[in-house]
Design a protein around this motif. Sequence first.
Motif, PDB file in Angstrom:
ATOM      1  N   TYR A   1       2.899   0.892  54.783  1.00  0.00           N
ATOM      2  CA  TYR A   1       2.552   0.718  53.375  1.00  0.00           C
ATOM      3  C   TYR A   1       1.226  -0.039  53.296  1.00  0.00           C
ATOM      4  O   TYR A   1       0.559  -0.241  54.309  1.00  0.00           O
ATOM      5  CB  TYR A   1       3.673  -0.035  52.649  1.00  0.00           C
ATOM      6  CG  TYR A   1       5.032   0.615  52.801  1.00  0.00           C
ATOM      7  CD1 TYR A   1       5.442   1.626  51.949  1.00  0.00           C
ATOM      8  CD2 TYR A   1       5.913   0.219  53.826  1.00  0.00           C
ATOM      9  CE1 TYR A   1       6.675   2.243  52.098  1.00  0.00           C
ATOM     10  CE2 TYR A   1       7.149   0.820  53.980  1.00  0.00           C
ATOM     11  CZ  TYR A   1       7.527   1.841  53.115  1.00  0.00           C
ATOM     12  OH  TYR A   1       8.756   2.447  53.281  1.00  0.00           O
TER      13      TYR A   1
ATOM     14  N   SER B   1       1.572  -1.128  47.226  1.00  0.00           N
ATOM     15  CA  SER B   1       2.972  -1.424  46.928  1.00  0.00           C
ATOM     16  C   SER B   1       3.091  -2.420  45.783  1.00  0.00           C
ATOM     17  O   SER B   1       4.129  -2.486  45.114  1.00  0.00           O
ATOM     18  CB  SER B   1       3.674  -1.980  48.170  1.00  0.00           C
ATOM     19  OG  SER B   1       3.876  -0.973  49.131  1.00  0.00           O
TER      20      SER B   1
ATOM     21  N   ASN C   1       4.011   8.930  58.684  1.00  0.00           N
ATOM     22  CA  ASN C   1       4.307   7.850  57.760  1.00  0.00           C
ATOM     23  C   ASN C   1       4.931   8.350  56.461  1.00  0.00           C
ATOM     24  O   ASN C   1       5.741   7.647  55.844  1.00  0.00           O
ATOM     25  CB  ASN C   1       3.041   7.041  57.490  1.00  0.00           C
ATOM     26  CG  ASN C   1       2.654   6.197  58.693  1.00  0.00           C
ATOM     27  OD1 ASN C   1       3.474   5.949  59.566  1.00  0.00           O
ATOM     28  ND2 ASN C   1       1.406   5.758  58.750  1.00  0.00           N
ATOM     29  N   LYS C   2       4.601   9.560  56.071  1.00  0.00           N
ATOM     30  CA  LYS C   2       5.263  10.133  54.899  1.00  0.00           C
ATOM     31  C   LYS C   2       6.748  10.364  55.178  1.00  0.00           C
ATOM     32  O   LYS C   2       7.598  10.148  54.307  1.00  0.00           O
ATOM     33  CB  LYS C   2       4.587  11.442  54.497  1.00  0.00           C
ATOM     34  CG  LYS C   2       4.956  11.927  53.109  1.00  0.00           C
ATOM     35  CD  LYS C   2       4.084  13.095  52.695  1.00  0.00           C
ATOM     36  CE  LYS C   2       4.262  13.429  51.226  1.00  0.00           C
ATOM     37  NZ  LYS C   2       3.391  14.562  50.814  1.00  0.00           N
TER      38      LYS C   2
ATOM     39  N   TRP D   1       8.471   7.089  54.781  1.00  0.00           N
ATOM     40  CA  TRP D   1       8.674   6.780  53.365  1.00  0.00           C
ATOM     41  C   TRP D   1       9.938   7.460  52.846  1.00  0.00           C
ATOM     42  O   TRP D   1      10.738   6.845  52.143  1.00  0.00           O
ATOM     43  CB  TRP D   1       7.469   7.255  52.546  1.00  0.00           C
ATOM     44  CG  TRP D   1       6.320   6.291  52.494  1.00  0.00           C
ATOM     45  CD1 TRP D   1       5.897   5.460  53.489  1.00  0.00           C
ATOM     46  CD2 TRP D   1       5.436   6.096  51.395  1.00  0.00           C
ATOM     47  NE1 TRP D   1       4.789   4.756  53.074  1.00  0.00           N
ATOM     48  CE2 TRP D   1       4.485   5.128  51.797  1.00  0.00           C
ATOM     49  CE3 TRP D   1       5.333   6.644  50.130  1.00  0.00           C
ATOM     50  CZ2 TRP D   1       3.469   4.696  50.949  1.00  0.00           C
ATOM     51  CZ3 TRP D   1       4.312   6.226  49.284  1.00  0.00           C
ATOM     52  CH2 TRP D   1       3.391   5.248  49.685  1.00  0.00           C
ATOM     53  N   HIS D   2      10.096   8.736  53.181  1.00  0.00           N
ATOM     54  CA  HIS D   2      11.263   9.480  52.703  1.00  0.00           C
ATOM     55  C   HIS D   2      12.552   8.917  53.300  1.00  0.00           C
ATOM     56  O   HIS D   2      13.567   8.804  52.600  1.00  0.00           O
ATOM     57  CB  HIS D   2      11.128  10.959  53.061  1.00  0.00           C
ATOM     58  CG  HIS D   2      10.195  11.716  52.165  1.00  0.00           C
ATOM     59  ND1 HIS D   2      10.420  11.871  50.816  1.00  0.00           N
ATOM     60  CD2 HIS D   2       9.033  12.382  52.430  1.00  0.00           C
ATOM     61  CE1 HIS D   2       9.434  12.582  50.281  1.00  0.00           C
ATOM     62  NE2 HIS D   2       8.588  12.908  51.229  1.00  0.00           N
TER      63      HIS D   2
ATOM     64  N   SER E   1      13.216   5.293  51.764  1.00  0.00           N
ATOM     65  CA  SER E   1      13.496   5.296  50.316  1.00  0.00           C
ATOM     66  C   SER E   1      13.916   6.701  49.892  1.00  0.00           C
ATOM     67  O   SER E   1      13.169   7.420  49.231  1.00  0.00           O
ATOM     68  CB  SER E   1      12.263   4.842  49.536  1.00  0.00           C
ATOM     69  OG  SER E   1      11.872   3.535  49.891  1.00  0.00           O
TER      70      SER E   1
ATOM     71  N   TYR F   1       1.336   8.610  47.555  1.00  0.00           N
ATOM     72  CA  TYR F   1       1.322   8.467  49.011  1.00  0.00           C
ATOM     73  C   TYR F   1      -0.100   8.466  49.552  1.00  0.00           C
ATOM     74  O   TYR F   1      -0.465   7.623  50.392  1.00  0.00           O
ATOM     75  CB  TYR F   1       2.131   9.578  49.683  1.00  0.00           C
ATOM     76  CG  TYR F   1       2.040   9.476  51.192  1.00  0.00           C
ATOM     77  CD1 TYR F   1       2.712   8.474  51.872  1.00  0.00           C
ATOM     78  CD2 TYR F   1       1.208  10.329  51.918  1.00  0.00           C
ATOM     79  CE1 TYR F   1       2.584   8.327  53.234  1.00  0.00           C
ATOM     80  CE2 TYR F   1       1.078  10.194  53.294  1.00  0.00           C
ATOM     81  CZ  TYR F   1       1.771   9.193  53.939  1.00  0.00           C
ATOM     82  OH  TYR F   1       1.621   9.036  55.300  1.00  0.00           O
TER      83      TYR F   1
ATOM     84  N   THR G   1      -2.148   5.243  49.467  1.00  0.00           N
ATOM     85  CA  THR G   1      -1.824   4.299  50.542  1.00  0.00           C
ATOM     86  C   THR G   1      -2.227   4.832  51.902  1.00  0.00           C
ATOM     87  O   THR G   1      -2.698   4.082  52.765  1.00  0.00           O
ATOM     88  CB  THR G   1      -0.322   3.989  50.514  1.00  0.00           C
ATOM     89  OG1 THR G   1      -0.050   3.100  49.430  1.00  0.00           O
ATOM     90  CG2 THR G   1       0.138   3.316  51.804  1.00  0.00           C
TER      91      THR G   1
ATOM     92  N   ASN H   1      10.926  -0.026  49.719  1.00  0.00           N
ATOM     93  CA  ASN H   1       9.676  -0.513  49.132  1.00  0.00           C
ATOM     94  C   ASN H   1       9.952  -1.065  47.736  1.00  0.00           C
ATOM     95  O   ASN H   1       9.484  -0.521  46.729  1.00  0.00           O
ATOM     96  CB  ASN H   1       8.669   0.651  49.089  1.00  0.00           C
ATOM     97  CG  ASN H   1       7.299   0.248  48.606  1.00  0.00           C
ATOM     98  OD1 ASN H   1       7.036  -0.909  48.296  1.00  0.00           O
ATOM     99  ND2 ASN H   1       6.404   1.221  48.515  1.00  0.00           N
TER     100      ASN H   1
END
Length: 356
Positions: free
Chosen positions: A93, A97, A230-231, A234-235, A238, A248, A251, A336
């Motif tokens: 992140y 954020s 990194n995506k 994220w999924h 979260s 996305y 960041t 996040n």
Amino acid sequence: MSTIELDEPLDQPRRQFLGTAAMTLAAAQLGMIGASNTPSSTARAASVPSIRPGTNTSFGPLKQIDAGLLNIGYAEAGPGNGPAVILLHGWPYDIYSFVDVAPLLVSAGYHVVIPYLRGYGTTSFRSSATMRNAQQSAVGLDIIALMDALKIQKAIVAGFDWGARTADVMAVLWPERCKAIVSVSGYLISSPAGNQTPLPPQGASAFWYQYYFATEVGKAGYAKYLAEFNKLIWHQASPKWNFDDATYNRTAASFNNPDHVDIVMHDYRWRLGLADGERKYDDLEKRLAALPVVTVPAITMEGDSNGAAHPPSTAYRNKFSGKYEYRLITGGVGHNIPQEAPQAFAQAVLDVDAFS
């Protein structure tokens, strides 16, 4: 709209994901100890305004300052003579954020500073000879150096992921510099020796990326597929957060820092004892390895849909000896918290300030 429940011992979706035994061992890997979860204070400040997550998409012009080993890029907002709040992001992140949190805190009169950690965004090392080191004490010292450079003697420190770990580190090593802390997922201080406890398969699967990063092919894969990797995180972290590509990508630009891959690899390899730290931090790390208690006022938080490995709140309650409260943020909030539930995060900052 997210709601806050106090003193919830463990969110049910996460219990189903890892299982009670695996979570207990995961807590042991992080250096946690079980205890009851009774808050020692119920102080409340004024309520922050309501806000829809994603309302804000940018900060004012970013700033740069030499601080210790780094030239740190940071966002700054609010009155310079207001009470200081430092907001710390984690991996993978960045400062965005807190793009909705910052104006809420500014509206309450706070002086808000949001730095890019080493290896992110516009933060760079001042010397090419400096080791690209991400051990916990080094990152903590970065923020102390930033406070010195900005002439901030004392601040509320609030963060998640690496940022929460750094808030914990600062609170135990330099309590005189921390008015209070907000720490998502609680007490995250650990040590390479403390992380040698094997986990059962279900628990270990939550740390898959750390084991991947332990290999050279993992390092090469992270560098080659940086945005996609990194995506995915994220999924997974979260699963109920419906972020869009613009959020996305804003960041993801911070991952293009030339030191990013080396910093991320060192962080996770050092945690597992697969990479050495620097001897100059040995005394600090020895103190941290003893898992000292946080004595400053603290609020710890968890999202009810956090898909990242995290300990139950009962596992770390006795690591906070000052005024303390735990909050479970409901409504499908993941890892996040400041970006998914900015109002709840900002409220925690105001409330922990009221503790002190």
